[in-house]
Design a protein around this motif. Structure first.
Motif, PDB file in Angstrom:
ATOM      1  N   SER A 244      29.362  28.167  41.205  1.00 56.16           N
ATOM      2  CA  SER A 244      28.748  27.428  42.318  1.00 56.16           C
ATOM      3  C   SER A 244      29.300  27.975  43.633  1.00 56.16           C
ATOM      4  O   SER A 244      30.287  28.720  43.643  1.00 56.16           O
ATOM      5  N   GLY A 245      28.639  27.596  44.739  1.00 56.39           N
ATOM      6  CA  GLY A 245      29.081  28.056  46.053  1.00 56.39           C
ATOM      7  C   GLY A 245      30.540  27.720  46.314  1.00 56.39           C
ATOM      8  O   GLY A 245      31.307  28.570  46.783  1.00 56.39           O
ATOM      9  N   GLY A 246      30.916  26.498  45.975  1.00 56.55           N
ATOM     10  CA  GLY A 246      32.301  26.070  46.217  1.00 56.55           C
ATOM     11  C   GLY A 246      33.290  26.872  45.399  1.00 56.55           C
ATOM     12  O   GLY A 246      34.368  27.241  45.880  1.00 56.55           O
ATOM     13  N   GLU A 247      32.895  27.172  44.157  1.00 51.19           N
ATOM     14  CA  GLU A 247      33.784  27.963  43.294  1.00 51.19           C
ATOM     15  C   GLU A 247      33.931  29.392  43.823  1.00 51.19           C
ATOM     16  O   GLU A 247      35.024  29.954  43.844  1.00 51.19           O
ATOM     17  N   GLN A 248      32.787  29.941  44.282  1.00 52.36           N
ATOM     18  CA  GLN A 248      32.847  31.294  44.855  1.00 52.36           C
ATOM     19  C   GLN A 248      33.776  31.317  46.071  1.00 52.36           C
ATOM     20  O   GLN A 248      34.531  32.261  46.279  1.00 52.36           O
ATOM     21  N   GLN A 249      33.691  30.253  46.849  1.00 53.26           N
ATOM     22  CA  GLN A 249      34.532  30.189  48.031  1.00 53.26           C
ATOM     23  C   GLN A 249      36.011  30.172  47.655  1.00 53.26           C
ATOM     24  O   GLN A 249      36.836  30.825  48.288  1.00 53.26           O
ATOM     25  N   ARG A 250      36.310  29.460  46.568  1.00 50.98           N
ATOM     26  CA  ARG A 250      37.704  29.408  46.130  1.00 50.98           C
ATOM     27  C   ARG A 250      38.172  30.772  45.633  1.00 50.98           C
ATOM     28  O   ARG A 250      39.321  31.150  45.834  1.00 50.98           O
ATOM     29  N   VAL A 251      37.250  31.507  45.007  1.00 48.89           N
ATOM     30  CA  VAL A 251      37.602  32.874  44.587  1.00 48.89           C
ATOM     31  C   VAL A 251      37.944  33.713  45.820  1.00 48.89           C
ATOM     32  O   VAL A 251      38.943  34.443  45.848  1.00 48.89           O
ATOM     33  N   SER A 252      37.119  33.578  46.844  1.00 50.88           N
ATOM     34  CA  SER A 252      37.343  34.408  48.032  1.00 50.88           C
ATOM     35  C   SER A 252      38.637  33.994  48.744  1.00 50.88           C
ATOM     36  O   SER A 252      39.337  34.833  49.313  1.00 50.88           O
ATOM     37  N   ILE A 253      38.977  32.695  48.660  1.00 51.05           N
ATOM     38  CA  ILE A 253      40.243  32.241  49.244  1.00 51.05           C
ATOM     39  C   ILE A 253      41.422  32.814  48.449  1.00 51.05           C
ATOM     40  O   ILE A 253      42.391  33.321  49.013  1.00 51.05           O
TER      41      ILE A 253
ATOM     42  N   VAL B  93      39.128  35.316  54.608  1.00 46.11           N
ATOM     43  CA  VAL B  93      38.150  34.542  53.852  1.00 46.11           C
ATOM     44  C   VAL B  93      36.840  34.650  54.623  1.00 46.11           C
ATOM     45  O   VAL B  93      36.734  34.155  55.745  1.00 46.11           O
ATOM     46  N   PHE B  94      35.887  35.343  54.026  1.00 42.27           N
ATOM     47  CA  PHE B  94      34.626  35.554  54.734  1.00 42.27           C
ATOM     48  C   PHE B  94      33.734  34.326  54.602  1.00 42.27           C
ATOM     49  O   PHE B  94      33.744  33.653  53.570  1.00 42.27           O
ATOM     50  N   GLN B  95      32.936  34.112  55.662  1.00 41.65           N
ATOM     51  CA  GLN B  95      31.997  32.985  55.615  1.00 41.65           C
ATOM     52  C   GLN B  95      31.013  33.177  54.460  1.00 41.65           C
ATOM     53  O   GLN B  95      30.630  32.228  53.798  1.00 41.65           O
ATOM     54  N   ASP B  96      30.635  34.415  54.205  1.00 38.49           N
ATOM     55  CA  ASP B  96      29.685  34.693  53.121  1.00 38.49           C
ATOM     56  C   ASP B  96      30.391  35.246  51.874  1.00 38.49           C
ATOM     57  O   ASP B  96      29.786  35.959  51.080  1.00 38.49           O
ATOM     58  N   PHE B  97      31.641  34.907  51.716  1.00 41.64           N
ATOM     59  CA  PHE B  97      32.483  35.220  50.533  1.00 41.64           C
ATOM     60  C   PHE B  97      32.715  36.698  50.288  1.00 41.64           C
ATOM     61  O   PHE B  97      33.816  37.123  50.030  1.00 41.64           O
ATOM     62  N   ARG B  98      31.631  37.489  50.270  1.00 39.20           N
ATOM     63  CA  ARG B  98      31.727  38.925  49.982  1.00 39.20           C
ATOM     64  C   ARG B  98      32.472  39.222  48.685  1.00 39.20           C
ATOM     65  O   ARG B  98      33.405  40.012  48.662  1.00 39.20           O
ATOM     66  N   LEU B  99      32.038  38.583  47.628  1.00 38.77           N
ATOM     67  CA  LEU B  99      32.624  38.905  46.327  1.00 38.77           C
ATOM     68  C   LEU B  99      31.856  40.076  45.733  1.00 38.77           C
ATOM     69  O   LEU B  99      30.697  40.301  46.075  1.00 38.77           O
TER      70      LEU B  99
END
Ligand SMILES: Nc1ncnc2c1ncn2[C@@H]1O[C@H](COP(=O)(O)OP(=O)(O)O)[C@@H](O)[C@H]1O
Ligand SMILES: [Mg+2]
Lengths: 291, 243
Positions: B139-148, B84-90
């Protein structure tokens, strides 16, 4: 599973792809036209060789004694090199020289017209031909046989040079195409570095990434080559019909043999394979430089 | 599972961030990676995920010394790691679904199986109705969940998460930690770089603390059943090696 659906690296770029496709089409068309010309030239020179090398002309001066002429006939009949010979009609000779000679002189009986024989030869060695020439000369100093060899070899040489030139141009075009593709592919790798990095980090092998590029390049190149071939066919057809003069021996692209045609139409496949190999090599080299 | 031997890293001509880091994480462990901002947490995660070459020392993973030029084994090791990247990298040109499906696509898993797994996981992280969105629409939080979701979809042996709760509200953070705990119970080795003191307190696990290029292991004193350790990790790795 449709591999096109899972293009993970965003290589598609409609406007750039069109330019690339047009470039490939143009190159393909030029390469085919040049190759067709080269093959056509080799066809033409082979044809000259076949049709002209078996013909000779024998010139007998006007006042040659009858005895010499009958001996000449015997000689020609007995020579194994000679298949057949025919007298060229006096009127036909007059026709040929008419533009250079005054009408009144032409019609006078005093005109020292030579007798001309066309001779068709069996294929024999140059030594046999020289022997025949020698015996003709022994018969009468003034009887001359012309075998077109000098003229033929210079024309042949010229055709050969043109053919070589065509091949060189064709090869340079192919090389240019391959080099441009390599540069373009490298640019695409750099443009998509982030996606490629992510794929690498996620455990994608180099081969997996190369495959994505190959699928993309194949799509564009195949269309480009197809369009190029289509245009080349149209051009060749147009040339074949427009360069056909009435009632003359025809040399057109349409006279290319089926062997030549198959050489011509395997070129696009060979070039496609070269393009894919280039892409694969370029991408692999670039990937090796990454993490 | 992972061991670092005298690993040093410097960016360009800057001084070394790590000066000879030694540690060993055994399979099935769960560690937090803490330390002030700029201490090198992200860099340590990058080294562990083989996305950054050390300037010196050796990294051993899954019993293999990492040789960055041996691309075949790099590939197979990377397939066992989820990050899980800090900057998501989607990938912004792909849908949420395709982003999460990526590790499965790489493994050439059948499409039907991909569909089922990805949809299930996206439902679980609360993005079932965002499947066909593109990341930039989230949103940022949603992107983070995608990356997780992308990091855990292929059931990695090792999960590295760089500040995974950074953009999440407490409720989802809590849910996420429950997921991590679940994965841990199933045998996944987990390393989470985090600042989140609350999470460390509510889900206690040993801590790797980075400061000034030195890595120490700590166990929170709130759990008296665990022995407090502040010794440098090199000592611990020696004991583990001698087991
Ligand atoms: N790619 C890079 N190039 C140069 N310096 C970097 C790079 N990445 C990180 N750094 C530097 O390394 C140090 C550690 O950064 P980082 O690992 O991101 O720390 P943390 O994640 O703990 O905040 C910082 O001083 C940062 O400026
Ligand atoms: Mg960081």
């Amino acid at each position: 599973m449709n591999p096109f659906l899972h293009q993970i690296i965003p290589l598609k770029d409609t406007s750039q792809d069109r330019i690339l496709m047009a470039m490939i089409a143009l190159m393909m068309c030029s390469i085919l036209m040049i190759m067709a010309s080269a093959l056509f030239l080799s066809n033409l020179s082979a044809h000259w060789h076949k049709s002209v090398s078996h013909i000779a002309t024998i010139e007998i001066p006007k006042n040659t004694p009858n005895k010499t002429i009958s001996e000449l006939k015997k000689l020609l009949n007995n020579s194994s090199l000679i298949k057949d010979f025919n007298l060229i009609n006096k009127d036909r000779i007059k026709d040929i020289i008419a533009p250079w000679i005054d009408q009144s002189v032409l019609n006078s009986e005093d005109l020292p017209l030579p007798t001309l024989l066309t001779v068709s030869l069996n294929s024999g060695s140059p030594i046999e031909r020289d022997k025949l020439k020698f015996s003709l000369k022994a018969l009468d100093e003034n009887i001359k046989m012309e075998t077109h060899e000098n003229w033929l070899s210079s024309a042949f040489e010229r055709a050969q040079t043109l053919k070589t030139l065509a091949w060189i141009i064709g090869l340079s075009l192919t090389l240019t195409l391959i080099i441009s593709l390599s540069i373009l592919t490298r640019t695409r790798v750099l443009l998509n570095k982030e996606a490629i990095n992510l794929l690498h980090i996620s455990g994608a092998s180099d081969a997996y990434i190369v495959k994505q590029f190959l699928i993309y390049i194949f799509g564009v190149a195949f269309k480009g080559i197809l369009i190029g071939c289509l245009f080349a066919s149209l051009l060749l057809l147009t040339f074949s019909s427009s360069t056909t003069p009435e009632n003359s021996e025809v040399f057109t692209f349409a006279t290319l043999s089926s062997g030549h045609m198959s050489i011509l139409w395997t070129m696009p496949f060979i070039i496609l394979v070269f393009m894919l190999l280039t892409t694969s090599k370029t991408v692999t080299n670039e990937l090796r430089k990454m993490v | 599972m992972i061991s670092f031997e005298e690993v040093g890293l410097r960016y360009g001509t800057q001084p070394e961030i790590f000066s000879g880091v030694n540690f060993t994480l055994s399979q099935g462990s769960f560690y937090y990676l803490s330390g002030p901002s700029g201490a090198g947490k992200t860099s340590l995660i990058k080294l562990s995920s083989l996305t950054q070459r050390p300037t010196r020392g050796f990294i051993r993973m899954f019993g293999q010394v990492i040789e960055h030029h041996d691309r075949k084994s790099l590939t197979s090791i990377r397939q066992k790691i989820g990050i899980v990247f800090q900057d998501f990298r989607l990938l912004n040109h792909l849908s949420v679904f395709e982003n999460v499906a990526l590790p499965l696509r790489i493994k050439n898993i059948a499409s039907s199986s991909i569909r089922q797994n990805v949809e299930e996981l996206l439902d679980w992280v609360g993005l079932g109705n965002r499947m066909h969105y593109q990341p930039l629409m989230l949103s940022g939080g949603e992107q983070q969940r995608v990356s997780i979701a992308r990091a855990i979809i292929a059931q990695p042996h090792l999960l590295l998460a760089d500040e995974p709760t950074g953009n999440l509200d407490p409720e989802i953070s809590e849910k996420l930690l429950k997921l991590f705990t679940q994965l841990h119970r199933m045998g996944t080795t987990i390393v989470i770089a985090t600042h989140n003191e609350h999470i460390i307190k509510t889900h206690p696990h040993p801590i790797l603390h980075l400061d000034n290029g030195i890595l120490t292991e700590r166990i929170l004193p709130t759990f008296p059943d665990l022995r407090l350790k502040t010794s440098p990790l090199s000592d611990i790795s020696d004991t583990i090696k001698n087991l």
